[in-house]
Design a protein around this motif. Structure first.
Motif, PDB file in Angstrom:
ATOM      1  N   ASN A  84      64.799  28.845  46.665  1.00 19.76           N
ATOM      2  CA  ASN A  84      65.668  29.964  46.335  1.00 19.76           C
ATOM      3  C   ASN A  84      65.314  30.454  44.934  1.00 19.76           C
ATOM      4  O   ASN A  84      65.215  29.660  44.000  1.00 19.76           O
ATOM      5  CB  ASN A  84      67.130  29.502  46.392  1.00 19.76           C
ATOM      6  N   ASP A  85      65.105  31.755  44.775  1.00 15.42           N
ATOM      7  CA  ASP A  85      64.683  32.303  43.487  1.00 15.42           C
ATOM      8  C   ASP A  85      65.660  31.978  42.367  1.00 15.42           C
ATOM      9  O   ASP A  85      65.284  31.918  41.192  1.00 15.42           O
ATOM     10  CB  ASP A  85      64.516  33.821  43.580  1.00 15.42           C
ATOM     11  N   ASN A  86      66.924  31.765  42.714  1.00 20.11           N
ATOM     12  CA  ASN A  86      67.944  31.501  41.704  1.00 20.11           C
ATOM     13  C   ASN A  86      68.066  30.027  41.345  1.00 20.11           C
ATOM     14  O   ASN A  86      68.901  29.664  40.507  1.00 20.11           O
ATOM     15  CB  ASN A  86      69.311  32.014  42.198  1.00 20.11           C
ATOM     16  N   SER A  87      67.243  29.176  41.952  1.00 14.70           N
ATOM     17  CA  SER A  87      67.274  27.753  41.613  1.00 14.70           C
ATOM     18  C   SER A  87      66.982  27.569  40.128  1.00 14.70           C
ATOM     19  O   SER A  87      66.128  28.256  39.558  1.00 14.70           O
ATOM     20  CB  SER A  87      66.234  26.987  42.443  1.00 14.70           C
ATOM     21  N   GLN A  88      67.703  26.645  39.494  1.00 13.38           N
ATOM     22  CA  GLN A  88      67.551  26.401  38.070  1.00 13.38           C
ATOM     23  C   GLN A  88      66.714  25.145  37.835  1.00 13.38           C
ATOM     24  O   GLN A  88      67.080  24.053  38.264  1.00 13.38           O
ATOM     25  CB  GLN A  88      68.925  26.259  37.412  1.00 13.38           C
ATOM     26  N   LEU A  89      65.578  25.300  37.153  1.00 13.54           N
ATOM     27  CA  LEU A  89      64.656  24.187  36.959  1.00 13.54           C
ATOM     28  C   LEU A  89      64.775  23.607  35.556  1.00 13.54           C
ATOM     29  O   LEU A  89      65.094  24.303  34.603  1.00 13.54           O
ATOM     30  CB  LEU A  89      63.214  24.642  37.195  1.00 13.54           C
ATOM     31  N   ASN A  90      64.441  22.331  35.479  1.00 14.31           N
ATOM     32  CA  ASN A  90      64.332  21.630  34.204  1.00 14.31           C
ATOM     33  C   ASN A  90      62.906  21.116  34.086  1.00 14.31           C
ATOM     34  O   ASN A  90      62.579  20.038  34.596  1.00 14.31           O
ATOM     35  CB  ASN A  90      65.337  20.486  34.136  1.00 14.31           C
ATOM     36  N   GLY A  91      62.044  21.895  33.437  1.00 14.49           N
ATOM     37  CA  GLY A  91      60.641  21.525  33.326  1.00 14.49           C
ATOM     38  C   GLY A  91      60.423  20.202  32.623  1.00 14.49           C
ATOM     39  O   GLY A  91      59.399  19.545  32.824  1.00 14.49           O
ATOM     40  N   GLY A  92      61.389  19.780  31.816  1.00 13.68           N
ATOM     41  CA  GLY A  92      61.271  18.510  31.125  1.00 13.68           C
ATOM     42  C   GLY A  92      61.430  17.310  32.029  1.00 13.68           C
ATOM     43  O   GLY A  92      61.200  16.169  31.594  1.00 13.68           O
ATOM     44  N   ARG A  93      61.823  17.521  33.278  1.00  6.04           N
ATOM     45  CA  ARG A  93      61.993  16.402  34.217  1.00  6.04           C
ATOM     46  C   ARG A  93      60.672  15.717  34.510  1.00  6.04           C
ATOM     47  O   ARG A  93      60.633  14.520  34.814  1.00  6.04           O
ATOM     48  CB  ARG A  93      62.628  16.921  35.520  1.00  6.04           C
TER      49      ARG A  93
ATOM     50  N   GLN B 268      39.550   6.326  29.322  1.00  8.59           N
ATOM     51  CA  GLN B 268      38.996   7.622  29.708  1.00  8.59           C
ATOM     52  C   GLN B 268      39.993   8.722  29.365  1.00  8.59           C
ATOM     53  O   GLN B 268      41.199   8.548  29.465  1.00  8.59           O
ATOM     54  CB  GLN B 268      38.713   7.658  31.209  1.00  8.59           C
ATOM     55  N   SER B 269      39.470   9.870  28.991  1.00  7.75           N
ATOM     56  CA  SER B 269      40.343  10.953  28.553  1.00  7.75           C
ATOM     57  C   SER B 269      41.167  11.497  29.702  1.00  7.75           C
ATOM     58  O   SER B 269      40.719  11.561  30.837  1.00  7.75           O
ATOM     59  CB  SER B 269      39.508  12.089  27.952  1.00  7.75           C
ATOM     60  N   THR B 270      42.388  11.875  29.403  1.00  7.40           N
ATOM     61  CA  THR B 270      43.287  12.468  30.370  1.00  7.40           C
ATOM     62  C   THR B 270      43.437  13.952  30.081  1.00  7.40           C
ATOM     63  O   THR B 270      43.700  14.342  28.950  1.00  7.40           O
ATOM     64  CB  THR B 270      44.678  11.805  30.285  1.00  7.40           C
ATOM     65  N   GLN B 271      43.270  14.756  31.114  1.00  5.16           N
ATOM     66  CA  GLN B 271      43.483  16.187  30.967  1.00  5.16           C
ATOM     67  C   GLN B 271      44.898  16.485  31.434  1.00  5.16           C
ATOM     68  O   GLN B 271      45.147  16.667  32.617  1.00  5.16           O
ATOM     69  CB  GLN B 271      42.460  16.967  31.799  1.00  5.16           C
ATOM     70  N   GLN B 272      45.830  16.479  30.510  1.00  8.48           N
ATOM     71  CA  GLN B 272      47.225  16.650  30.877  1.00  8.48           C
ATOM     72  C   GLN B 272      47.498  18.054  31.390  1.00  8.48           C
ATOM     73  O   GLN B 272      46.890  19.031  30.932  1.00  8.48           O
ATOM     74  CB  GLN B 272      48.136  16.357  29.682  1.00  8.48           C
ATOM     75  N   VAL B 273      48.415  18.132  32.333  1.00  7.32           N
ATOM     76  CA  VAL B 273      48.895  19.429  32.791  1.00  7.32           C
ATOM     77  C   VAL B 273      49.558  20.122  31.607  1.00  7.32           C
ATOM     78  O   VAL B 273      50.036  19.476  30.671  1.00  7.32           O
ATOM     79  CB  VAL B 273      49.900  19.213  33.940  1.00  7.32           C
ATOM     80  N   ASP B 274      49.563  21.430  31.624  1.00  6.58           N
ATOM     81  CA  ASP B 274      50.174  22.224  30.559  1.00  6.58           C
ATOM     82  C   ASP B 274      51.474  21.590  30.090  1.00  6.58           C
ATOM     83  O   ASP B 274      52.400  21.389  30.869  1.00  6.58           O
ATOM     84  CB  ASP B 274      50.432  23.630  31.105  1.00  6.58           C
ATOM     85  N   SER B 275      51.542  21.267  28.806  1.00 11.27           N
ATOM     86  CA  SER B 275      52.731  20.614  28.265  1.00 11.27           C
ATOM     87  C   SER B 275      53.915  21.557  28.140  1.00 11.27           C
ATOM     88  O   SER B 275      55.014  21.133  27.789  1.00 11.27           O
ATOM     89  CB  SER B 275      52.417  20.005  26.891  1.00 11.27           C
ATOM     90  N   GLY B 276      53.706  22.854  28.404  1.00 11.52           N
ATOM     91  CA  GLY B 276      54.780  23.821  28.278  1.00 11.52           C
ATOM     92  C   GLY B 276      55.576  24.025  29.554  1.00 11.52           C
ATOM     93  O   GLY B 276      56.107  25.117  29.789  1.00 11.52           O
ATOM     94  N   LEU B 277      55.683  22.985  30.390  1.00 11.16           N
ATOM     95  CA  LEU B 277      56.411  23.133  31.651  1.00 11.16           C
ATOM     96  C   LEU B 277      57.863  23.532  31.427  1.00 11.16           C
ATOM     97  O   LEU B 277      58.443  24.283  32.213  1.00 11.16           O
ATOM     98  CB  LEU B 277      56.348  21.827  32.454  1.00 11.16           C
ATOM     99  N   ALA B 278      58.476  23.002  30.367  1.00 15.09           N
ATOM    100  CA  ALA B 278      59.881  23.312  30.116  1.00 15.09           C
ATOM    101  C   ALA B 278      60.088  24.799  29.885  1.00 15.09           C
ATOM    102  O   ALA B 278      61.128  25.358  30.262  1.00 15.09           O
ATOM    103  CB  ALA B 278      60.384  22.510  28.915  1.00 15.09           C
ATOM    104  N   ASP B 279      59.107  25.448  29.265  1.00 16.01           N
ATOM    105  CA  ASP B 279      59.209  26.883  29.018  1.00 16.01           C
ATOM    106  C   ASP B 279      58.761  27.703  30.217  1.00 16.01           C
ATOM    107  O   ASP B 279      59.297  28.786  30.466  1.00 16.01           O
ATOM    108  CB  ASP B 279      58.357  27.274  27.806  1.00 16.01           C
ATOM    109  N   ARG B 280      57.789  27.170  30.950  1.00 11.81           N
ATOM    110  CA  ARG B 280      57.179  27.932  32.039  1.00 11.81           C
ATOM    111  C   ARG B 280      57.947  27.809  33.349  1.00 11.81           C
ATOM    112  O   ARG B 280      57.927  28.731  34.172  1.00 11.81           O
ATOM    113  CB  ARG B 280      55.741  27.455  32.236  1.00 11.81           C
TER     114      ARG B 280
END
Length: 230
Positions: A4-13, A59-71
């Motif tokens: 649902n487009d109105n779902s509220q996400l918490n990217g920090g989860r 070995q190096s880790t390529q982390q997913v974008d750390s800005g999930l909370a904003d995005r």
């Protein structure tokens, strides 16, 4: 399926972590890929023991974008972005199991940790990559998923890796967390061989748990809601 487009996400989860050794459950491209529910029943014929072998844990880790909370803020974000979709799926799973698990077991539901990454990552079950597939690591109660795995589903297996398929993979791994809380996950290691083994039954049960979530995720009332499955 769409949220649902109105779902509220918490990217920090969705966060990150790593280190140590253990046994990984429910991943690996070497296992069987089963079909169920809209063309995808993702599982494995047995349990992969990921000890990391001779690989270097540093070995190096390529982390997913750390800005999930904003995005990742709304269901609309989840519907256009794979990583936000995983955030929404995890929150939806939290809603379902947070209520259902205590109701039927009388025990508290402890949320699993979830880490998205690209490339490689060190975990308590050894080295992780898209080659190992998504998996649940019991020692740190964490689901690890390289989002590049969905590209491999398409290119190597010719599988449908669209929205519901991606969500179902995450739900399957969280199903292993539910088994861990129940104390049944270890049975897979006690009987790991054969088509009717506890290892296969463990994978099938995790798929069943994923299906339970998919059924209830469309019910109204939660902050995150999946659109009706057609």
């Amino acid at each position: 399926m769409s949220f649902n487009d109105n779902s509220q996400l918490n990217g920090g989860r969705v966060g990150s972590g790593g280190g140590g050794r253990g046994i990984a459950v429910g991943g690996g491209l070497g296992g069987a890929v089963l079909l169920l529910l809209a063309g995808l029943f993702f599982g494995q014929d047995g349990i992969d023991a990921l000890t990391g072998g001779n690989q270097d844990d540093t070995q190096s880790t390529q982390q997913v974008d750390s800005g999930l909370a904003d995005r990742c803020r709304t269901g609309e974000d989840a519907n256009r972005d794979t990583e936000c979709r995983m955030v929404a799926t995890v929150q939806s799973l939290d809603q379902f199991w947070g209520g259902y698990f205590p109701e039927v077991t009388g025990k508290k539901y402890t949320l699993p940790q979830v880490e998205l990454f690209r490339g490689t990552d060190s975990t308590s079950c050894g080295q992780a990559s898209s080659a190992t597939g998504p998996f649940y690591c019991p020692p740190d109660s964490t689901v690890y998923l390289d989002t590049g795995f969905f590209d491999q589903m398409r290119s190597q297996f010719g599988a449908d890796a669209d929205a519901l398929a991606q969500e179902y993979v995450m739900a399957h791994e969280v199903g292993h967390h539910v088994q861990n809380l129940q104390g049944t996950l270890g049975r897979a290691q006690q009987d790991p061989q054969g088509a009717t083994s506890a290892a296969v039954r463990t994978e099938l049960q995790a798929d069943c748990y994923a299906g339970m979530w998919a059924h209830h995720a469309t019910e109204p009332g939660g902050a995150v809601q999946l659109e009706p499955i057609t």
